[in-house]
Structure formats: C-alpha cells, structure tokens
Design a protein around this motif. Sequence first.
Motif, PDB file in Angstrom:
ATOM      1  N   PHE A 191     -61.453 -16.868  27.094  1.00  0.00           N
ATOM      2  CA  PHE A 191     -62.883 -16.865  26.795  1.00  0.00           C
ATOM      3  C   PHE A 191     -63.475 -15.483  27.038  1.00  0.00           C
ATOM      4  O   PHE A 191     -63.240 -14.861  28.073  1.00  0.00           O
ATOM      5  CB  PHE A 191     -63.598 -17.896  27.669  1.00  0.00           C
ATOM      6  N   LEU A 192     -64.254 -14.992  26.060  1.00  0.00           N
ATOM      7  CA  LEU A 192     -64.992 -13.736  26.198  1.00  0.00           C
ATOM      8  C   LEU A 192     -66.480 -14.077  26.206  1.00  0.00           C
ATOM      9  O   LEU A 192     -66.987 -14.657  25.235  1.00  0.00           O
ATOM     10  CB  LEU A 192     -64.669 -12.784  25.049  1.00  0.00           C
ATOM     11  N   PRO A 193     -67.204 -13.761  27.273  1.00  0.00           N
ATOM     12  CA  PRO A 193     -68.615 -14.163  27.368  1.00  0.00           C
ATOM     13  C   PRO A 193     -69.504 -13.588  26.267  1.00  0.00           C
ATOM     14  O   PRO A 193     -70.487 -14.205  25.892  1.00  0.00           O
ATOM     15  CB  PRO A 193     -69.035 -13.636  28.748  1.00  0.00           C
ATOM     16  N   THR A 194     -69.174 -12.388  25.780  1.00  0.00           N
ATOM     17  CA  THR A 194     -69.991 -11.754  24.747  1.00  0.00           C
ATOM     18  C   THR A 194     -69.076 -11.066  23.748  1.00  0.00           C
ATOM     19  O   THR A 194     -67.864 -10.957  23.949  1.00  0.00           O
ATOM     20  CB  THR A 194     -70.936 -10.696  25.350  1.00  0.00           C
ATOM     21  N   ASN A 195     -69.680 -10.586  22.665  1.00  0.00           N
ATOM     22  CA  ASN A 195     -68.931  -9.744  21.748  1.00  0.00           C
ATOM     23  C   ASN A 195     -68.713  -8.379  22.391  1.00  0.00           C
ATOM     24  O   ASN A 195     -69.391  -7.998  23.344  1.00  0.00           O
ATOM     25  CB  ASN A 195     -69.688  -9.592  20.426  1.00  0.00           C
ATOM     26  N   SER A 197     -69.549  -5.524  21.543  1.00  0.00           N
ATOM     27  CA  SER A 197     -70.662  -4.565  21.433  1.00  0.00           C
ATOM     28  C   SER A 197     -71.892  -5.002  22.218  1.00  0.00           C
ATOM     29  O   SER A 197     -72.878  -4.266  22.277  1.00  0.00           O
ATOM     30  CB  SER A 197     -71.035  -4.382  19.951  1.00  0.00           C
ATOM     31  N   ASP A 198     -71.855  -6.197  22.784  1.00  0.00           N
ATOM     32  CA  ASP A 198     -73.039  -6.723  23.471  1.00  0.00           C
ATOM     33  C   ASP A 198     -73.070  -6.323  24.932  1.00  0.00           C
ATOM     34  O   ASP A 198     -72.085  -5.846  25.494  1.00  0.00           O
ATOM     35  CB  ASP A 198     -73.072  -8.244  23.366  1.00  0.00           C
ATOM     36  N   LEU A 199     -74.219  -6.545  25.558  1.00  0.00           N
ATOM     37  CA  LEU A 199     -74.355  -6.330  26.992  1.00  0.00           C
ATOM     38  C   LEU A 199     -73.508  -7.361  27.735  1.00  0.00           C
ATOM     39  O   LEU A 199     -73.284  -8.468  27.245  1.00  0.00           O
ATOM     40  CB  LEU A 199     -75.817  -6.461  27.403  1.00  0.00           C
ATOM     41  N   PRO A 200     -73.002  -7.035  28.912  1.00  0.00           N
ATOM     42  CA  PRO A 200     -72.171  -7.997  29.651  1.00  0.00           C
ATOM     43  C   PRO A 200     -72.978  -9.204  30.105  1.00  0.00           C
ATOM     44  O   PRO A 200     -74.211  -9.161  30.210  1.00  0.00           O
ATOM     45  CB  PRO A 200     -71.678  -7.179  30.845  1.00  0.00           C
ATOM     46  N   ARG A 264     -78.612 -19.253  35.819  1.00  0.00           N
ATOM     47  CA  ARG A 264     -77.781 -19.396  34.628  1.00  0.00           C
ATOM     48  C   ARG A 264     -77.070 -18.092  34.317  1.00  0.00           C
ATOM     49  O   ARG A 264     -77.534 -17.005  34.700  1.00  0.00           O
ATOM     50  CB  ARG A 264     -78.589 -19.842  33.420  1.00  0.00           C
ATOM     51  N   VAL A 265     -75.926 -18.210  33.662  1.00  0.00           N
ATOM     52  CA  VAL A 265     -75.210 -17.037  33.192  1.00  0.00           C
ATOM     53  C   VAL A 265     -75.709 -16.746  31.784  1.00  0.00           C
ATOM     54  O   VAL A 265     -75.543 -17.565  30.875  1.00  0.00           O
ATOM     55  CB  VAL A 265     -73.690 -17.272  33.195  1.00  0.00           C
ATOM     56  N   VAL A 266     -76.335 -15.600  31.617  1.00  0.00           N
ATOM     57  CA  VAL A 266     -76.982 -15.259  30.354  1.00  0.00           C
ATOM     58  C   VAL A 266     -75.993 -14.593  29.415  1.00  0.00           C
ATOM     59  O   VAL A 266     -75.410 -13.558  29.726  1.00  0.00           O
ATOM     60  CB  VAL A 266     -78.195 -14.337  30.594  1.00  0.00           C
ATOM     61  N   SER A 267     -75.781 -15.220  28.281  1.00  0.00           N
ATOM     62  CA  SER A 267     -74.919 -14.694  27.227  1.00  0.00           C
ATOM     63  C   SER A 267     -75.130 -15.553  25.994  1.00  0.00           C
ATOM     64  O   SER A 267     -75.322 -16.772  26.121  1.00  0.00           O
ATOM     65  CB  SER A 267     -73.446 -14.709  27.648  1.00  0.00           C
ATOM     66  N   HIS A 268     -75.086 -14.941  24.812  1.00  0.00           N
ATOM     67  CA  HIS A 268     -75.316 -15.724  23.602  1.00  0.00           C
ATOM     68  C   HIS A 268     -74.164 -16.673  23.315  1.00  0.00           C
ATOM     69  O   HIS A 268     -74.288 -17.597  22.524  1.00  0.00           O
ATOM     70  CB  HIS A 268     -75.528 -14.794  22.402  1.00  0.00           C
TER      71      HIS A 268
END
Length: 291
Positions: A191-195, A197-200, A264-268
């Motif tokens: 699992f990758l939380p973001t792309n 290029s996105d912020l962590p 919460r863990v913020v990520s799209h």
Amino acid sequence: MAALKEKRTCGQRCEDFGRFVWNSDDGTLMGRTPEKWVYISLYYVAFYVVMTSLFCLAIWTLMYTLDPYTPDYQDRLKSPGVMVWPDTYGEEAVEIFYNTSDKASGMKMANILNEFLKPYNDTQQLESNNYNCTKGKYFIQNTFSAPHHTKWSCPFTQSMLGACSGFEDPTFGYNCSMPCVIIKMNRIINFLPTNHSDLPAYVNCTVLDGQENVAKIEYFPDRGIMDPSYFPYYGKLAQPTYVNPLVAVRFSLVGEKKAKIQCRVVSHKISYENFHDPYEGKVIFSLKAMK
C-alpha cells in the motif's frame, strides 16, 4: 386368500444370519467368495490410492503457485485502520481518563505506552534496521537484497517522538494536563498512502466536542508526517524487522480538561467516512484529566 407368512423365531433369525456370514454349502463369506473379496478389496485400495494421489497433487500445485511473500487474494479493506495508544476502551469507544493527583493513574497510562514502544527502542532499531533510507521517497525494493533473503526496513526510533518519547518526561504528560497519545496506521501489503508526486500522509487531530478545553495540539515527528520511506510494506516474511511509523500527539488541556477528539491519517487514498468501520482511516477517542 393368501396364506399368512409364518412368524420366524429368534433362533431361526440367528441361524439365517450365521448362514449369511458363512455359507459352507457354496463357500461364501457375507455373500461373496474369498476370491471376490480379494478382487473388491484390491479395487478399493487402488481407488483410494488414486484419489489420495490426485488430492496431494492438487495441494502441491496450489502451494507451488503461491507466493510466500504476498497473498494472491486479499479481502482486506483498501484503506488501513487507525489505532490510538493508550488503548483503554470503555463500553463502546476509546476512553483515556486519568487523575493528575493520583500517581498510579498516570503511571498506568505511561506503562501502556512504554510496553507499546518496546519494539521502537533506539538501540534495537538501529541494530536490526541499519539501512540508510532516503527520507521523502518511497522505499521501492524489487529484489531481496537484505540478509537471509529479506528486504530492508527503515528504522523508526522512540526518540523520533520528541517530547512524547518518554525520555524527557517518563510520565508522557499524564502527571499534568499535557497528555500524549500515539497514533498508528495498520499495515497493508504494497500500500502507498499517496501518489509519488503528492504530499506525504500525515496525522491531523480535530476536537469534535470540548474545543474550549484544548488550548494546543502538537505533533511528533513535526507536522505529524508519516514519511514515505516506510512504505510500501512487503509483508512479515519479507520484512521481519519492520515497524510501523508512528505519530505522537500532545494535547494541552484547559478548562474542564476533557474533549472528544478525532485523529485521522490525511491522504486522498485513505478514506475515513465508512459508517460500517469507525476505525478506517481515523480513530475517535475521549480524553479527560481529572483531579
């Protein structure tokens, strides 16, 4: 009128059964000659040998095609669950209640956190996870280059939790009105939380009830970031020394010194509005300091 069938006695029935078991007139045992019993026994032995062989072949084929490091089918949630420590549960939710004037109450919370942080001991982490990871980038590993055919894991040490590490304050703030809690996101393989290029991904805590009782919220590491170098997770067999990245949050309680908080863990890529799973992407808990 048909003649009534004569009722047979118990002795006659036993005699008939004995004749069925062994009939000396035609040399049959339970209706078959010994030769036929040999043939039928050989047939069933061959039948079950073939069936057992087919079953073993099917299991061997299945195990041969399975990847021991990654499950072929995963029925887990797409978004990871989030937990909070101290993990003190009430009837329905996490309730972190303690008494500032009772040392035993504060030490209970501190002991829970110390026990949870044992795998994050600085010395242990630096010895078992000595790879020099590049911060800010996903740690993609296509080969098993670590010892014993494993993959490297990035160290996460207890000292990285700063003021909530328990080094500066062994009570983790539970001797006063500045308690620390630790947020952990559960593991999902690959699992990758973001792309890229996105912020962590980062932890953000909001006060749902009792906003006037929380004067300040601090995050450790800075800004509550879960560094991308700890992702992806490749599984327990591939990364036996892996530990989850953590975020510690310190609250400054004032007034009535109680609040209901959501972290919460913020990520799209991480959802948190699943009604059926209240711990997906977030955790809600009550925090209260009593006197």
